[in-house]
Scaffold this motif. Structure first.
Motif, mmCIF file in Angstrom:
data_model
loop_
_atom_site.group_PDB
_atom_site.id
_atom_site.type_symbol
_atom_site.label_atom_id
_atom_site.label_comp_id
_atom_site.label_asym_id
_atom_site.label_seq_id
_atom_site.Cartn_x
_atom_site.Cartn_y
_atom_site.Cartn_z
ATOM 1 N N MET A 1 0.851 -1.197 0.000
ATOM 2 C CA MET A 1 0.000 0.000 0.000
ATOM 3 C C MET A 1 0.885 1.246 0.000
ATOM 4 O O MET A 1 1.782 1.356 0.832
ATOM 5 C CB MET A 1 -0.907 -0.003 1.229
ATOM 6 N N PRO A 2 0.679 2.166 -0.953
ATOM 7 C CA PRO A 2 1.501 3.387 -0.970
ATOM 8 C C PRO A 2 1.265 4.224 0.276
ATOM 9 O O PRO A 2 0.205 4.168 0.896
ATOM 10 C CB PRO A 2 1.035 4.114 -2.233
ATOM 11 N N ARG A 3 2.277 5.018 0.629
ATOM 12 C CA ARG A 3 2.183 5.817 1.847
ATOM 13 C C ARG A 3 1.204 6.971 1.656
ATOM 14 O O ARG A 3 0.983 7.460 0.550
ATOM 15 C CB ARG A 3 3.557 6.356 2.236
ATOM 16 N N THR A 4 0.635 7.436 2.773
ATOM 17 C CA THR A 4 -0.286 8.566 2.753
ATOM 18 C C THR A 4 0.483 9.864 2.534
ATOM 19 O O THR A 4 1.458 10.153 3.226
ATOM 20 C CB THR A 4 -1.073 8.643 4.074
ATOM 21 N N ILE A 5 0.050 10.644 1.551
ATOM 22 C CA ILE A 5 0.687 11.923 1.248
ATOM 23 C C ILE A 5 0.070 13.046 2.074
ATOM 24 O O ILE A 5 0.765 13.960 2.525
ATOM 25 C CB ILE A 5 0.539 12.241 -0.261
ATOM 26 N N TRP A 6 -1.230 12.973 2.287
ATOM 27 C CA TRP A 6 -1.963 14.044 2.958
ATOM 28 C C TRP A 6 -3.237 13.453 3.539
ATOM 29 O O TRP A 6 -3.835 12.550 2.962
ATOM 30 C CB TRP A 6 -2.278 15.148 1.938
ATOM 31 N N SER A 7 -3.663 13.939 4.677
ATOM 32 C CA SER A 7 -4.928 13.513 5.291
ATOM 33 C C SER A 7 -5.802 14.734 5.522
ATOM 34 O O SER A 7 -5.311 15.789 5.920
ATOM 35 C CB SER A 7 -4.675 12.795 6.621
ATOM 36 N N GLY A 8 -7.073 14.589 5.268
ATOM 37 C CA GLY A 8 -8.004 15.693 5.463
ATOM 38 C C GLY A 8 -9.410 15.223 5.167
ATOM 39 O O GLY A 8 -9.813 14.140 5.600
ATOM 40 N N ALA A 9 -10.155 16.015 4.402
ATOM 41 C CA ALA A 9 -11.529 15.654 4.089
ATOM 42 C C ALA A 9 -11.944 16.297 2.778
ATOM 43 O O ALA A 9 -11.392 17.325 2.367
ATOM 44 C CB ALA A 9 -12.467 16.097 5.204
ATOM 45 N N ILE A 10 -12.907 15.658 2.105
ATOM 46 C CA ILE A 10 -13.588 16.276 0.970
ATOM 47 C C ILE A 10 -14.846 16.932 1.515
ATOM 48 O O ILE A 10 -15.580 16.320 2.299
ATOM 49 C CB ILE A 10 -13.989 15.231 -0.086
ATOM 50 N N SER A 11 -15.101 18.160 1.100
ATOM 51 C CA SER A 11 -16.334 18.816 1.534
ATOM 52 C C SER A 11 -17.091 19.317 0.317
ATOM 53 O O SER A 11 -16.521 19.959 -0.560
ATOM 54 C CB SER A 11 -16.026 19.986 2.482
ATOM 55 N N PHE A 12 -18.391 18.972 0.262
ATOM 56 C CA PHE A 12 -19.267 19.554 -0.759
ATOM 57 C C PHE A 12 -20.611 19.813 -0.101
ATOM 58 O O PHE A 12 -21.269 18.913 0.405
ATOM 59 C CB PHE A 12 -19.361 18.675 -2.017
ATOM 60 N N GLY A 13 -20.976 21.097 -0.083
ATOM 61 C CA GLY A 13 -22.144 21.495 0.703
ATOM 62 C C GLY A 13 -21.867 21.223 2.166
ATOM 63 O O GLY A 13 -20.825 21.613 2.697
ATOM 64 N N LEU A 14 -22.778 20.533 2.834
ATOM 65 C CA LEU A 14 -22.606 20.195 4.247
ATOM 66 C C LEU A 14 -22.102 18.766 4.438
ATOM 67 O O LEU A 14 -22.023 18.290 5.564
ATOM 68 C CB LEU A 14 -23.940 20.379 4.977
#
Length: 299
Positions: free
Chosen positions: A1-14
Motif C-alpha cells: 500500500m503506498p504511503r499517505t501523502i496528505w490527510s483531510g476531508a472532501i467537503s461539498f455542501g454540508l
C-alpha cells in the motif's frame, strides 16, 4: 500500500468525507547517482551557509522570502500550516462540470482518495456514485505544499481520483508558436484521416505502448555489468534535404501502418480519396466564428 501523502476531508455542501491521499501512479524510470568518474565514489550535495562557509544540519534550515538583496523574511512551516484558508484542511468542491469541458492541458498528476475509516464509507460512496451517474467531474480547491491549488475529482473503477490542475494564468498562449498560413487540399486531409483510421486503437495495452527507453537503459546497464558491448544503435534514416511530397508521405504511411497490423496494404492508395469538394469562402468565416470559444471563468 503506498504511503499517505496528505490527510483531510472532501467537503461539498454540508457533506464531509474524511480521506487519505495516496499516489495513483508509480515511477518505473531508472535513476542514477552522481559519481566521481575517477574512483566511482558518490558525489553528494552539501548544504553550506554562505556567510559562515560551513555545512549546516537539516534542523538549521528553514524558509525565507527575499524582499530585497539584503532583506529576507523568515516563514516557518507552522505559519504556513496555520494560514486562515478553508482549503488548508479540506478538499473543497466548488463546482461540477462535464468531463469534456475540461482542457486536458490543465490536468496534472493523479492521486487516489481513500476513505478514512468506517465513518467515511457512506459519504465516500455517495459522492462516487453521484459523480458516476451525473457523468460530471468535481472542481475543487485545496492547499498543499505551501500553495493553494485547483483540483479535479473523477471516478476510476470504485475509487475517487484527484487530479492536480493548473490555474488559467499558468497556461501559456500558443499563438506565437503557430506556423504561417498554408492551404491544404481535401485530398490531403482525407489522406490524413485514412492514416488515422489505420492507427486507431481501442486501448493502450498493445506492445507499442511500452517504455522502450527504460528497457534500453536497463539493457545498457546489464551489458556493462557483464563487460560486454551494448546493442548498437540503429542507423538514422538519411535525409534527402528535399521538400516532402505530402500525399506520397501519407500513402506510404498508410501502407506501413497496414503492414504492421498484418493487413493488406496493396489498396492503401490515398490518391483515390473523394475529389475536392467545393467550399464557399463565406462558409469558412462562419465556421471560424462558431468554433471560437468564450473564455472560461476560473473556479
Amino acid at each position: 500500500m503506498p504511503r499517505t501523502i496528505w490527510s483531510g476531508a472532501i467537503s461539498f455542501g454540508l457533506v464531509t468525507v474524511p480521506i487519505h491521499v495516496v499516489s495513483a501512479t508509480e515511477d518505473h524510470s531508472i535513476h542514477f547517482h552522481r559519481v566521481h568518474l575517477e574512483d566511482m565514489a558518490r558525489v553528494r550535495t552539501r548544504k553550506v551557509c554562505e556567510l559562515e562557509d560551513r555545512e549546516v544540519r537539516t534542523d538549521e534550515i528553514g524558509k525565507g522570502y527575499e524582499i530585497a538583496r539584503d532583506q529576507i523574511v523568515p516563514i516557518s512551516d507552522e505559519e504556513l500550516r496555520d494560514l486562515p484558508l478553508p482549503t488548508a484542511k479540506a478538499i473543497e468542491i466548488v463546482a461540477f462540470m462535464p468531463w469534456e469541458s475540461i482542457d486536458p492541458i490543465r490536468i496534472g498528476d493523479g492521486y487516489y482518495l481513500a476513505p478514512d475509516g468506517q465513518v467515511a464509507a457512506k459519504p465516500y460512496k455517495l459522492l462516487r456514485q453521484a459523480l458516476e451517474r451525473s457523468l460530471r467531474v468535481a472542481v475543487a480547491r485545496y492547499a498543499w505544499s505551501g500553495r493553494e491549488r485547483l483540483g479535479l475529482l473523477r471516478v476510476r473503477d470504485e475509487a475517487i481520483v484527484l487530479h492536480a490542475m493548473r490555474w488559467p494564468d499558468e497556461i501559456r498562449d500558443p499563438s506565437p508558436l503557430l506556423p504561417p498560413p498554408v492551404e491544404l487540399t481535401d485530398e490531403e486531409i482525407e489522406g490524413a484521416l485514412a492514416l488515422m483510421d489505420t492507427m486507431t486503437r481501442d486501448d493502450l495495452d498493445a506492445p507499442e505502448f511500452r517504455d522502450t527507453y527504460t528497457e534500453a537503459v536497463a539493457e545498457l546497464i546489464e551489458a556493462k555489468r557483464e563487460h560486454r558491448e551494448p546493442p548498437a544503435a540503429p542507423e538514422p534514416a538519411a535525409e534527402s534535404g528535399q521538400i516532402v511530397d505530402l500525399m506520397a508521405a501519407l500513402q506510404q504511411s498508410v501502407s506501413k501502418a497496414k503492414e504492421s497490423r498484418g493487413e493488406n496494404a496493396e489498396h492503401a492508395d490515398v490518391h483515390e480519396m473523394p475529389k475536392k469538394r467545393a467550399v464557399k469562402k463565406p462558409a469558412k468565416k462562419t465556421a471560424a466564428k462558431k468554433t471560437a470559444r468564450k473564455p472560461r471563468k476560473s473556479a
